[in-house]
Motif scaffolding. Sequence first.
Motif, PDB file in Angstrom:
ATOM      1  N   LEU A 205       6.465 -10.385   1.644  1.00 29.51           N
ATOM      2  CA  LEU A 205       5.904  -9.699   2.800  1.00 29.51           C
ATOM      3  C   LEU A 205       5.908  -8.205   2.510  1.00 29.51           C
ATOM      4  CD1 LEU A 205       7.735 -11.458   5.770  1.00 29.51           C
ATOM      5  CD2 LEU A 205       5.270 -11.434   5.446  1.00 29.51           C
ATOM      6  N   GLU A 206       4.957  -7.490   3.080  1.00 32.32           N
ATOM      7  CA  GLU A 206       4.957  -6.039   2.975  1.00 32.32           C
ATOM      8  C   GLU A 206       4.386  -5.457   4.255  1.00 32.32           C
ATOM      9  OE1 GLU A 206       2.194  -4.506   0.044  1.00 32.32           O
ATOM     10  OE2 GLU A 206       1.087  -6.397   0.099  1.00 32.32           O
ATOM     11  N   VAL A 207       4.587  -4.170   4.423  1.00 35.83           N
ATOM     12  CA  VAL A 207       3.977  -3.467   5.549  1.00 35.83           C
ATOM     13  C   VAL A 207       2.664  -2.872   5.069  1.00 35.83           C
ATOM     14  CG1 VAL A 207       4.208  -1.575   7.188  1.00 35.83           C
ATOM     15  CG2 VAL A 207       6.203  -2.981   6.623  1.00 35.83           C
ATOM     16  N   TRP A 208       1.584  -3.244   5.739  1.00 38.37           N
ATOM     17  CA  TRP A 208       0.261  -2.721   5.425  1.00 38.37           C
ATOM     18  C   TRP A 208       0.017  -1.422   6.185  1.00 38.37           C
ATOM     19  CZ3 TRP A 208      -2.762  -7.905   6.380  1.00 38.37           C
ATOM     20  CH2 TRP A 208      -2.804  -8.645   5.195  1.00 38.37           C
ATOM     21  N   ASP A 209      -0.616  -0.452   5.497  1.00 34.76           N
ATOM     22  CA  ASP A 209      -1.162   0.722   6.168  1.00 34.76           C
ATOM     23  C   ASP A 209      -2.574   0.950   5.653  1.00 34.76           C
ATOM     24  OD1 ASP A 209      -0.994   2.050   3.679  1.00 34.76           O
ATOM     25  OD2 ASP A 209       0.903   3.002   4.189  1.00 34.76           O
ATOM     26  N   ALA A 210      -3.182   2.062   6.034  1.00 26.04           N
ATOM     27  CA  ALA A 210      -4.586   2.297   5.716  1.00 26.04           C
ATOM     28  C   ALA A 210      -4.865   2.316   4.219  1.00 26.04           C
ATOM     29  CB  ALA A 210      -5.054   3.600   6.352  1.00 26.04           C
ATOM     30  N   ARG A 211      -3.840   2.598   3.403  1.00 30.76           N
ATOM     31  CA  ARG A 211      -4.037   2.636   1.944  1.00 30.76           C
ATOM     32  C   ARG A 211      -3.908   1.259   1.301  1.00 30.76           C
ATOM     33  NH1 ARG A 211       0.792   6.688   1.058  1.00 30.76           N
ATOM     34  NH2 ARG A 211       1.562   5.160   2.577  1.00 30.76           N
ATOM     35  N   SER A 212      -3.455   0.262   2.039  1.00 32.71           N
ATOM     36  CA  SER A 212      -3.150  -1.048   1.463  1.00 32.71           C
ATOM     37  C   SER A 212      -4.421  -1.838   1.181  1.00 32.71           C
ATOM     38  CB  SER A 212      -2.274  -1.856   2.415  1.00 32.71           C
ATOM     39  OG  SER A 212      -1.073  -1.170   2.717  1.00 32.71           O
ATOM     40  N   PRO A 213      -4.532  -2.421  -0.016  1.00 34.99           N
ATOM     41  CA  PRO A 213      -5.683  -3.290  -0.277  1.00 34.99           C
ATOM     42  C   PRO A 213      -5.803  -4.434   0.713  1.00 34.99           C
ATOM     43  CG  PRO A 213      -4.482  -2.847  -2.308  1.00 34.99           C
ATOM     44  CD  PRO A 213      -3.666  -2.282  -1.192  1.00 34.99           C
ATOM     45  N   GLY A 214      -4.666  -4.914   1.231  1.00 38.35           N
ATOM     46  CA  GLY A 214      -4.721  -6.011   2.194  1.00 38.35           C
ATOM     47  C   GLY A 214      -5.467  -5.639   3.464  1.00 38.35           C
ATOM     48  N   LEU A 215      -5.230  -4.444   3.998  1.00 39.96           N
ATOM     49  CA  LEU A 215      -5.964  -4.003   5.182  1.00 39.96           C
ATOM     50  C   LEU A 215      -7.415  -3.698   4.850  1.00 39.96           C
ATOM     51  CD1 LEU A 215      -3.854  -1.670   7.509  1.00 39.96           C
ATOM     52  CD2 LEU A 215      -4.376  -4.097   7.745  1.00 39.96           C
ATOM     53  N   ARG A 216      -7.650  -3.140   3.677  1.00 43.64           N
ATOM     54  CA  ARG A 216      -9.039  -2.886   3.275  1.00 43.64           C
ATOM     55  C   ARG A 216      -9.805  -4.198   3.130  1.00 43.64           C
ATOM     56  NH1 ARG A 216      -7.115   0.387  -1.629  1.00 43.64           N
ATOM     57  NH2 ARG A 216      -9.230   0.114  -2.429  1.00 43.64           N
ATOM     58  N   LEU A 217      -9.101  -5.249   2.709  1.00 44.67           N
ATOM     59  CA  LEU A 217      -9.732  -6.565   2.626  1.00 44.67           C
ATOM     60  C   LEU A 217     -10.078  -7.081   4.018  1.00 44.67           C
ATOM     61  CD1 LEU A 217     -10.551  -8.945   0.789  1.00 44.67           C
ATOM     62  CD2 LEU A 217      -8.227  -9.825   1.062  1.00 44.67           C
TER      63      LEU A 217
END
Length: 270
Positions: A205-217
């Motif tokens: 698990l990780e914390v997503w922020d605006a720089r995270s590829p997961g949120l960009r996905l």
Amino acid sequence: MSRVAVPPPAGVFGDGDEHNGEQHRLLSLAYDPFTIERLEATGVGPGWRCLEAGAGNGSVAAWLAQCVGPAGGVMATDLRPAGVPDVDGLRVVEHDIVRDPLPEGEFDLVHARLLLRLLPERLAVLDRLVRALKPGGVLQIDEFDATHAPCLQAPDAAARELYRTFTAAKNRLMTRRNVAIAFGRQAADVMSRAGLADVSSHRRLEVWDARSPGLRLLAHHTRHLRDEFVQAGMTDRQLADVRTLLAHPGFRAWSYAMYSVQGRRPEEVR
């Protein structure tokens, strides 16, 4: 009478459309580090024969080809492979994992990431991946549990509710298309039931922020899956607001839980 081949149905993300290159690029950025960390734990090295099923853009398959060297080999399969690097020892095969045959008893290592969750025939496909292993070979399955990825920090209550609405709609549309959104947490059990030994599961698990590829996905999905989101009850204005929210420097959310599960085919093959 000649028989007309019927193409396989398109998956929830389509097959080879204009969005898939960015989909695979962001998946690689987000998840290759964890996938590779787990693959390294198998001891993969020179001379191994590997299968990468549902290879996407081939980033993991290319890494495996470098590991196994000229004495080994990697077969990367996908329904419509595109963008796979031209790497020595890497063979790319256009392949429908549900319908087309796989070699049996051939591979030291088989890997599939975010593949089985998309397939209604996932348990039958898992059995085929197990049979593709040599006795003693290792299967690694990397899969999400997407049922709980809550907002941790948002600009205001309305933004927090918008994210909740978005993630609920995404899970509804996935479920409607027969995607197993919780398959990650089920993978260890189904791999054990498929006859694998020494099954072990690691969760990240990780914390997503605006720089995270997961949120960009996720932001990319508002375009890639636009029609599906509208059918699930969202408007174009809401989807645009979601993209703005995911790029906000103050937004934070838990990632999906990624499970990486490994199991070994017993030396005594049944």
